[in-house]
Design a protein around this motif. Structure first.
Motif, PDB file in Angstrom:
ATOM      1  N   LEU A  28       0.885  -1.370   0.012  1.00  0.00           N
ATOM      2  CA  LEU A  28      -0.363  -0.566   0.248  1.00  0.00           C
ATOM      3  C   LEU A  28       0.869   1.178  -0.127  1.00  0.00           C
ATOM      4  CD1 LEU A  28      -2.685   1.077  -0.183  1.00  0.00           C
ATOM      5  CD2 LEU A  28      -2.963   1.141   2.778  1.00  0.00           C
ATOM      6  N   SER A  29       2.205   0.813   0.756  1.00  0.00           N
ATOM      7  CA  SER A  29       2.901   2.181   0.350  1.00  0.00           C
ATOM      8  C   SER A  29       3.423   3.177  -0.177  1.00  0.00           C
ATOM      9  CB  SER A  29       4.251   2.507   1.818  1.00  0.00           C
ATOM     10  OG  SER A  29       4.783   0.583   0.932  1.00  0.00           O
ATOM     11  N   LEU A 290      11.448 -11.042  -4.883  1.00  0.00           N
ATOM     12  CA  LEU A 290      11.892 -10.903  -3.282  1.00  0.00           C
ATOM     13  C   LEU A 290      11.477  -9.436  -1.605  1.00  0.00           C
ATOM     14  CD1 LEU A 290      12.822 -13.516  -1.066  1.00  0.00           C
ATOM     15  CD2 LEU A 290      14.943 -12.430  -1.786  1.00  0.00           C
ATOM     16  N   HIS A 291      12.003  -8.169  -3.090  1.00  0.00           N
ATOM     17  CA  HIS A 291      11.786  -7.419  -2.009  1.00  0.00           C
ATOM     18  C   HIS A 291      10.550  -7.098  -1.357  1.00  0.00           C
ATOM     19  CE1 HIS A 291      11.714  -5.792  -6.064  1.00  0.00           C
ATOM     20  NE2 HIS A 291      11.030  -5.021  -5.723  1.00  0.00           N
ATOM     21  N   HIS A 292       9.502  -7.536  -1.930  1.00  0.00           N
ATOM     22  CA  HIS A 292       8.388  -7.147  -1.674  1.00  0.00           C
ATOM     23  C   HIS A 292       7.411  -8.225   0.088  1.00  0.00           C
ATOM     24  CE1 HIS A 292       7.983  -4.210  -4.313  1.00  0.00           C
ATOM     25  NE2 HIS A 292       7.939  -4.710  -5.908  1.00  0.00           N
ATOM     26  N   HIS A 293       8.767  -9.183  -0.201  1.00  0.00           N
ATOM     27  CA  HIS A 293       8.484 -10.023   0.454  1.00  0.00           C
ATOM     28  C   HIS A 293       8.484  -9.574   1.465  1.00  0.00           C
ATOM     29  CE1 HIS A 293       8.153 -13.859   3.038  1.00  0.00           C
ATOM     30  NE2 HIS A 293       9.325 -14.062   3.007  1.00  0.00           N
ATOM     31  N   PHE A 294       9.486  -8.841   1.889  1.00  0.00           N
ATOM     32  CA  PHE A 294      10.680  -8.496   3.310  1.00  0.00           C
ATOM     33  C   PHE A 294       9.468  -7.210   3.472  1.00  0.00           C
ATOM     34  CE2 PHE A 294      13.398 -11.590   1.416  1.00  0.00           C
ATOM     35  CZ  PHE A 294      13.969 -11.962   3.473  1.00  0.00           C
ATOM     36  N   GLY A 298       7.109  -6.790   6.883  1.00  0.00           N
ATOM     37  CA  GLY A 298       6.763  -5.107   8.021  1.00  0.00           C
ATOM     38  C   GLY A 298       8.332  -4.650   7.716  1.00  0.00           C
ATOM     39  N   TRP A 299       9.259  -4.855   6.826  1.00  0.00           N
ATOM     40  CA  TRP A 299      10.694  -3.985   7.329  1.00  0.00           C
ATOM     41  C   TRP A 299      10.337  -2.873   6.318  1.00  0.00           C
ATOM     42  CZ3 TRP A 299      15.842  -7.818   5.267  1.00  0.00           C
ATOM     43  CH2 TRP A 299      15.565  -8.903   6.039  1.00  0.00           C
ATOM     44  N   SER A 300      10.846  -1.918   6.440  1.00  0.00           N
ATOM     45  CA  SER A 300      10.616  -0.446   6.049  1.00  0.00           C
ATOM     46  C   SER A 300      11.658  -0.706   4.544  1.00  0.00           C
ATOM     47  CB  SER A 300      11.120   0.805   6.796  1.00  0.00           C
ATOM     48  OG  SER A 300      12.639   0.487   7.080  1.00  0.00           O
TER      49      SER A 300
END
Length: 326
Positions: A28-29, A290-294, A298-300
């Motif tokens: 969403l961000s 993979l970056h979207h998984h993290f 909840g990772w910024s």
């Protein structure tokens, strides 16, 4: 780029009323923060690389000409894709099948000219790091291997380009690593000492790689969080394909896979996700790449980017270590 970047970005904003279309199924961000950011920033990178290469490189060197063709041809595919996305205001540009067809066609042409430009005893062979006496002569199947390297690297960089600054720093790291590899491979004394295959005239592509590093650093100035511009497919496809072609030219395709480990991980996450969903109906990751998984965990965004940069540095160091290990 630093001098002209602001002006070029302003023109991209005028052309793109809504900026790069953002995936509605993503975090969403992204929809909130990245909406309206212009794409096609790869044009700035390509122009910068071309300017420096044409100014400093030996334009009679066939490898340099091949890389210029690679940069422009894959950049054109990416530009067409980005253009359609912007015009349609949709995250889907040209069809995946047509894009892949163009990539394969251009890659075959690239490999053909690389083979013509390389000494005959080196062609159709795959060299391995560490086990430096292990050489596989795969004959005509080298075309399949080579196009897999070029197309695979091109799309892997494209998949990684999903967060501000995420893709361009690993591209710079790979380019730095291969600047050293190209120099050593193109020097008969150093290549013999390190037991590397000697590629006559390969040292000249260091100019192209240096231009890529400089263009990447300049682009990072505007692509660092919060990004003022995205490179889009125009940049990611052209940069990835160029690195793949350099891996083929220097006969360091396996080392390229190691140094580009972050890009490989991102690609594998997509392959695993698609295969798992089609076979079992279940997803391995909350979202791919993979970056979207993290991000979903909840990772910024800044945490994901910096930690992925660290991973890219580690892979680059492993790749460099393979030059000396036997």
């Amino acid at each position: 780029i630093l001098l002209l970047g602001e002006n070029l970005i302003s023109k991209l904003k005028l052309f793109q009323k809504h900026g790069q279309p953002i995936r509605d199924d993503g975090p969403l961000s992204h929809i909130i923060k990245k909406s309206g950011t212009p794409t096609m920033g790869g044009l700035i990178i390509i122009l910068s690389i071309l300017f420096s290469t044409l100014l400093w490189a030996d334009l009679t060197n066939k490898y340099v000409l091949i890389l210029i063709f690679c940069l422009l041809s894959f950049g054109s595919i990416g530009f067409l894709d980005d253009y359609l996305k912007v015009v349609k205001n949709n995250s889907k540009g040209i069809s995946a099948k047509f894009k892949l067809f163009l990539q394969v066609l251009i890659s075959v042409i690239l490999i053909y000219f690389i083979i013509l430009s390389t000494e005959s005893e080196l062609n159709y062979k795959i060299y391995f790091p560490i086990l430096k006496k292990l050489v596989l002569d795969v004959g005509i199947f080298y075309f399949i291997f080579g196009l897999t390297v070029i197309v695979g690297t091109s799309n892997a960089v494209n998949l990684t380009d999903g967060l501000d600054g995420l893709a361009i720093v690993p591209v710079i790291l790979v380019a730095v690593t291969f600047t050293l590899i190209a120099y050593l491979s193109g020097n008969i004394i150093f290549s013999k000492y390190l037991q590397l295959v000697y590629i006559k005239n390969a040292g000249e592509i260091c100019i192209f790689l240096g231009a890529m590093i400089g263009a990447g650093l300049g682009f990072l100035w505007f692509n660092s969080p919060p990004a003022k511009v995205f490179m889009g497919d125009t940049g990611s496809l052209s940069l990835g394909a160029s690195l793949g072609a350099i891996g083929v030219i220097t006969k360091h395709e396996i080392v390229l896979a190691v140094v580009s480990g972050l890009f490989v991980l991102e690609s594998l996450s997509v392959i695993i996700q698609v295969a798992s969903f089609k076979l079992t109906g279940k997803r391995v990751f909350q979202m791919a790449p993979l970056h979207h998984h993290f991000e979903k965990k909840g990772w910024s965004e800044s945490t994901v980017v910096i930690r992925f940069w660290i991973i890219a540095i580690v892979f680059a160091l492993i790749g460099l270590a393979s030059l000396k290990l036997r």
